[in-house]
Design a protein around this motif. Sequence first.
Motif, PDB file in Angstrom:
ATOM      1  N   SER A 108       0.835  -1.205   0.000  1.00  0.00           N
ATOM      2  CA  SER A 108       0.000   0.000   0.000  1.00  0.00           C
ATOM      3  C   SER A 108       0.870   1.256   0.000  1.00  0.00           C
ATOM      4  CB  SER A 108      -0.972  -0.002   1.181  1.00  0.00           C
ATOM      5  OG  SER A 108      -0.235  -0.078   2.373  1.00  0.00           O
ATOM      6  N   GLY A 109       2.059   1.169   0.602  1.00  0.00           N
ATOM      7  CA  GLY A 109       2.974   2.303   0.587  1.00  0.00           C
ATOM      8  C   GLY A 109       3.438   2.598  -0.834  1.00  0.00           C
ATOM      9  N   LYS A 110       3.715   1.523  -1.589  1.00  0.00           N
ATOM     10  CA  LYS A 110       4.172   1.689  -2.969  1.00  0.00           C
ATOM     11  C   LYS A 110       3.041   2.256  -3.831  1.00  0.00           C
ATOM     12  CE  LYS A 110       7.922   0.289  -5.292  1.00  0.00           C
ATOM     13  NZ  LYS A 110       9.268   0.445  -4.758  1.00  0.00           N
ATOM     14  N   VAL A 111       1.823   1.780  -3.598  1.00  0.00           N
ATOM     15  CA  VAL A 111       0.674   2.303  -4.354  1.00  0.00           C
ATOM     16  C   VAL A 111       0.548   3.800  -4.108  1.00  0.00           C
ATOM     17  CG1 VAL A 111      -1.863   2.287  -4.518  1.00  0.00           C
ATOM     18  CG2 VAL A 111      -0.614   0.125  -4.462  1.00  0.00           C
ATOM     19  N   ALA A 112       0.716   4.209  -2.866  1.00  0.00           N
ATOM     20  CA  ALA A 112       0.631   5.640  -2.534  1.00  0.00           C
ATOM     21  C   ALA A 112       1.742   6.415  -3.237  1.00  0.00           C
ATOM     22  CB  ALA A 112       0.711   5.827  -1.023  1.00  0.00           C
ATOM     23  N   ASP A 113       2.948   5.812  -3.309  1.00  0.00           N
ATOM     24  CA  ASP A 113       4.055   6.475  -4.010  1.00  0.00           C
ATOM     25  C   ASP A 113       3.761   6.628  -5.504  1.00  0.00           C
ATOM     26  OD1 ASP A 113       5.518   6.759  -1.719  1.00  0.00           O
ATOM     27  OD2 ASP A 113       6.879   5.069  -2.100  1.00  0.00           O
ATOM     28  N   VAL A 114       3.188   5.565  -6.109  1.00  0.00           N
ATOM     29  CA  VAL A 114       2.833   5.647  -7.546  1.00  0.00           C
ATOM     30  C   VAL A 114       1.801   6.758  -7.746  1.00  0.00           C
ATOM     31  CG1 VAL A 114       1.752   4.430  -9.491  1.00  0.00           C
ATOM     32  CG2 VAL A 114       3.340   3.203  -8.002  1.00  0.00           C
ATOM     33  N   CYS A 115       0.784   6.795  -6.882  1.00  0.00           N
ATOM     34  CA  CYS A 115      -0.266   7.825  -7.004  1.00  0.00           C
ATOM     35  C   CYS A 115       0.347   9.223  -6.887  1.00  0.00           C
ATOM     36  CB  CYS A 115      -1.333   7.659  -5.924  1.00  0.00           C
ATOM     37  SG  CYS A 115      -2.364   6.207  -6.163  1.00  0.00           S
ATOM     38  N   ALA A 116       1.195   9.416  -5.889  1.00  0.00           N
ATOM     39  CA  ALA A 116       1.766  10.752  -5.650  1.00  0.00           C
ATOM     40  C   ALA A 116       2.697  11.160  -6.790  1.00  0.00           C
ATOM     41  CB  ALA A 116       2.514  10.762  -4.320  1.00  0.00           C
ATOM     42  N   SER A 117       3.503  10.216  -7.279  1.00  0.00           N
ATOM     43  CA  SER A 117       4.470  10.549  -8.338  1.00  0.00           C
ATOM     44  C   SER A 117       3.749  10.805  -9.662  1.00  0.00           C
ATOM     45  CB  SER A 117       5.478   9.415  -8.515  1.00  0.00           C
ATOM     46  OG  SER A 117       6.136   9.170  -7.291  1.00  0.00           O
ATOM     47  N   PHE A 118       2.730   9.979  -9.939  1.00  0.00           N
ATOM     48  CA  PHE A 118       1.917  10.177 -11.153  1.00  0.00           C
ATOM     49  C   PHE A 118       1.237  11.536 -11.091  1.00  0.00           C
ATOM     50  CE2 PHE A 118      -2.626  10.056 -12.265  1.00  0.00           C
ATOM     51  CZ  PHE A 118      -2.547  10.010 -13.648  1.00  0.00           C
ATOM     52  N   GLN A 119       0.639  11.815  -9.967  1.00  0.00           N
ATOM     53  CA  GLN A 119      -0.112  13.068  -9.798  1.00  0.00           C
ATOM     54  C   GLN A 119       0.798  14.287  -9.957  1.00  0.00           C
ATOM     55  OE1 GLN A 119      -3.610  13.615  -7.285  1.00  0.00           O
ATOM     56  NE2 GLN A 119      -2.217  14.504  -5.820  1.00  0.00           N
ATOM     57  N   ARG A 120       2.002  14.172  -9.433  1.00  0.00           N
ATOM     58  CA  ARG A 120       2.944  15.284  -9.553  1.00  0.00           C
ATOM     59  C   ARG A 120       3.241  15.592 -11.027  1.00  0.00           C
ATOM     60  NH1 ARG A 120       9.052  15.370  -7.173  1.00  0.00           N
ATOM     61  NH2 ARG A 120       9.758  17.178  -8.328  1.00  0.00           N
ATOM     62  N   SER A 121       3.435  14.514 -11.828  1.00  0.00           N
ATOM     63  CA  SER A 121       3.717  14.715 -13.254  1.00  0.00           C
ATOM     64  C   SER A 121       2.546  15.370 -13.972  1.00  0.00           C
ATOM     65  CB  SER A 121       4.028  13.383 -13.939  1.00  0.00           C
ATOM     66  OG  SER A 121       5.265  12.910 -13.510  1.00  0.00           O
ATOM     67  N   VAL A 122       1.325  14.901 -13.674  1.00  0.00           N
ATOM     68  CA  VAL A 122       0.136  15.465 -14.328  1.00  0.00           C
ATOM     69  C   VAL A 122       0.015  16.947 -13.989  1.00  0.00           C
ATOM     70  CG1 VAL A 122      -2.400  15.431 -14.440  1.00  0.00           C
ATOM     71  CG2 VAL A 122      -1.144  13.277 -14.278  1.00  0.00           C
ATOM     72  N   ILE A 123       0.143  17.247 -12.713  1.00  0.00           N
ATOM     73  CA  ILE A 123      -0.101  18.619 -12.261  1.00  0.00           C
ATOM     74  C   ILE A 123       0.996  19.566 -12.751  1.00  0.00           C
ATOM     75  CG2 ILE A 123      -0.251  20.057 -10.170  1.00  0.00           C
ATOM     76  CD1 ILE A 123      -1.883  17.704  -8.981  1.00  0.00           C
ATOM     77  N   GLU A 124       2.215  19.050 -12.786  1.00  0.00           N
ATOM     78  CA  GLU A 124       3.303  19.882 -13.302  1.00  0.00           C
ATOM     79  C   GLU A 124       3.032  20.262 -14.758  1.00  0.00           C
ATOM     80  OE1 GLU A 124       6.968  18.500 -11.310  1.00  0.00           O
ATOM     81  OE2 GLU A 124       7.858  18.927 -13.268  1.00  0.00           O
ATOM     82  N   ALA A 125       2.605  19.282 -15.556  1.00  0.00           N
ATOM     83  CA  ALA A 125       2.310  19.555 -16.973  1.00  0.00           C
ATOM     84  C   ALA A 125       1.163  20.567 -17.086  1.00  0.00           C
ATOM     85  CB  ALA A 125       1.942  18.257 -17.693  1.00  0.00           C
ATOM     86  N   LEU A 126       0.109  20.361 -16.305  1.00  0.00           N
ATOM     87  CA  LEU A 126      -1.060  21.252 -16.387  1.00  0.00           C
ATOM     88  C   LEU A 126      -0.676  22.682 -16.015  1.00  0.00           C
ATOM     89  CD1 LEU A 126      -3.841  19.044 -14.704  1.00  0.00           C
ATOM     90  CD2 LEU A 126      -3.575  19.517 -17.140  1.00  0.00           C
ATOM     91  N   LEU A 127       0.044  22.823 -14.917  1.00  0.00           N
ATOM     92  CA  LEU A 127       0.337  24.177 -14.434  1.00  0.00           C
ATOM     93  C   LEU A 127       1.451  24.853 -15.222  1.00  0.00           C
ATOM     94  CD1 LEU A 127      -0.192  23.776 -10.579  1.00  0.00           C
ATOM     95  CD2 LEU A 127      -1.767  24.648 -12.305  1.00  0.00           C
ATOM     96  N   ASP A 128       2.413  24.078 -15.708  1.00  0.00           N
ATOM     97  CA  ASP A 128       3.474  24.685 -16.535  1.00  0.00           C
ATOM     98  C   ASP A 128       2.859  25.374 -17.749  1.00  0.00           C
ATOM     99  OD1 ASP A 128       5.415  23.826 -14.849  1.00  0.00           O
ATOM    100  OD2 ASP A 128       6.246  22.283 -16.180  1.00  0.00           O
ATOM    101  N   ARG A 129       1.988  24.650 -18.465  1.00  0.00           N
ATOM    102  CA  ARG A 129       1.368  25.209 -19.671  1.00  0.00           C
ATOM    103  C   ARG A 129       0.464  26.385 -19.312  1.00  0.00           C
ATOM    104  NH1 ARG A 129       2.755  20.488 -21.734  1.00  0.00           N
ATOM    105  NH2 ARG A 129       4.411  20.776 -20.246  1.00  0.00           N
ATOM    106  N   THR A 130      -0.301  26.233 -18.238  1.00  0.00           N
ATOM    107  CA  THR A 130      -1.256  27.282 -17.857  1.00  0.00           C
ATOM    108  C   THR A 130      -0.519  28.583 -17.528  1.00  0.00           C
ATOM    109  OG1 THR A 130      -2.739  25.598 -16.989  1.00  0.00           O
ATOM    110  CG2 THR A 130      -3.130  27.849 -16.249  1.00  0.00           C
ATOM    111  N   PHE A 131       0.534  28.481 -16.748  1.00  0.00           N
ATOM    112  CA  PHE A 131       1.236  29.707 -16.353  1.00  0.00           C
ATOM    113  C   PHE A 131       2.096  30.265 -17.488  1.00  0.00           C
ATOM    114  CE2 PHE A 131      -0.491  28.606 -12.318  1.00  0.00           C
ATOM    115  CZ  PHE A 131      -0.699  29.838 -11.710  1.00  0.00           C
ATOM    116  N   GLU A 132       2.567  29.374 -18.356  1.00  0.00           N
ATOM    117  CA  GLU A 132       3.259  29.839 -19.563  1.00  0.00           C
ATOM    118  C   GLU A 132       2.285  30.705 -20.394  1.00  0.00           C
ATOM    119  OE1 GLU A 132       6.379  29.289 -20.885  1.00  0.00           O
ATOM    120  OE2 GLU A 132       5.893  30.233 -22.820  1.00  0.00           O
ATOM    121  N   ALA A 133       1.038  30.239 -20.495  1.00  0.00           N
ATOM    122  CA  ALA A 133       0.027  30.978 -21.274  1.00  0.00           C
ATOM    123  C   ALA A 133      -0.286  32.335 -20.636  1.00  0.00           C
ATOM    124  CB  ALA A 133      -1.241  30.145 -21.400  1.00  0.00           C
ATOM    125  N   THR A 134      -0.301  32.403 -19.318  1.00  0.00           N
ATOM    126  CA  THR A 134      -0.619  33.692 -18.663  1.00  0.00           C
ATOM    127  C   THR A 134       0.472  34.710 -18.980  1.00  0.00           C
ATOM    128  OG1 THR A 134       0.584  33.207 -16.616  1.00  0.00           O
ATOM    129  CG2 THR A 134      -1.736  32.604 -16.672  1.00  0.00           C
TER     130      THR A 134
END
Length: 349
Positions: A246-272
């Motif tokens: 379950s610890g590894k599952v949490a790590d996969v979730c957190a690491s995956f989520q970080r990549s998604v959010i970084e991509a979303l916010l990088d583009r969004t703030f680049e556009a601003t």
Amino acid sequence: MNILGIETSCDETAAAVVAETRSVDRPWQIRSNVVASQVAIHREWGGVVPELASRQHIRDICGVVSRALTDAQLRFEDLNAIAVTQGPGLVGSLLVGVAFGKSLALSLGIPLVPVHHLAGHIESLVLEHGEIPMPAVVLVVSGGHTNLYLVPTPGAYQLLGRTRDDAAGEAYDKVAKLLGLGYPGGPIVDRLARDGRDDAISFPVARMTHADRNAPTLKGDLDFSFSGLKTAVVRFVRDQPGELSSGKVADVCASFQRSVIEALLDRTFEATWRHDARSVGIAGGVSANSRLRQDAAARGQRVGLPVFVPSLALSTDNAAMIAAAGLRGYRAGVTAGWELNADASLRIL
Ligand code: KG4
Ligand code: ZN
């Protein structure tokens, strides 16, 4: 003026009444907001089954609309217009709302306003917060879409970038399915990620550098791509010996989520930065994500831009946002004739 909004583009049957106020800053007020979710039906199949969705909309639409009127303490005769989601979405689902909206508007002798589902998500921000500083850069991020818009003036939506493959919410749902976490995956991954380390696994953050042949009018470098990330998660999980702890599952979730959010916010703030925006908006189901909200607010603070997100009830699909976008359209002179048809791949304006 009271407008009834109807939303049936995917797996929620929704109806809401929104009234105009006389305030310029806060133009709309929610009088009722009813959503009948089909999640329990589709969970069994691990995703939305279009045929089941349209059948369920037919069962639910009458009850949901009457409930919206009862909650608003209004009668049908008190309605001044009907707004309905014309597209994009599942065509069989959209047809239920469009046919119902047309029949009701015709029988009451009031105007019918067609609404683009993503315009609804964008207007959820104004419904929640009042008019936001413009020009605004708005990210609409849901199970079906990941689109970045410039909103130069109220009601004008200019596409700046979009996903080339999976929507961000779809990536959450697929990763959750892969990890055996259930459906819909977004809220579950969001919750589990809180106990994981986001730097435990280095998943890729895709960055587009060239225009897409299918959308030559867009420069392409504000586009998103999540299929490579999804494949990286699949590979990582496959290469692990035995079941994931379950610890590894949490790590996969957190690491995956970080990549998604970084991509979303990088583009969004680049556009601003490129468009000299005065505010940022994030709407759609994934805007309910706690980490996305937190990181967006922090980045906004860093660069001195206000960041607006809807409340949780207005993040996921609802009809109040459709009613709000309908009021915006109606005041701009947009109404439909009785020949209005659902359009599964409707373009925004
Ligand atoms: O806007 P929405 O209700 O429906 C569409 O138009 O697609 O968005 C649903 C999507 C689903 O993919 C769901 O997993 C995702 O929004 N979602 C989340 C969260 N809550 C819902 N994704 C990440 N974190 C959340 N907390
Ligand atoms: Zn949506």
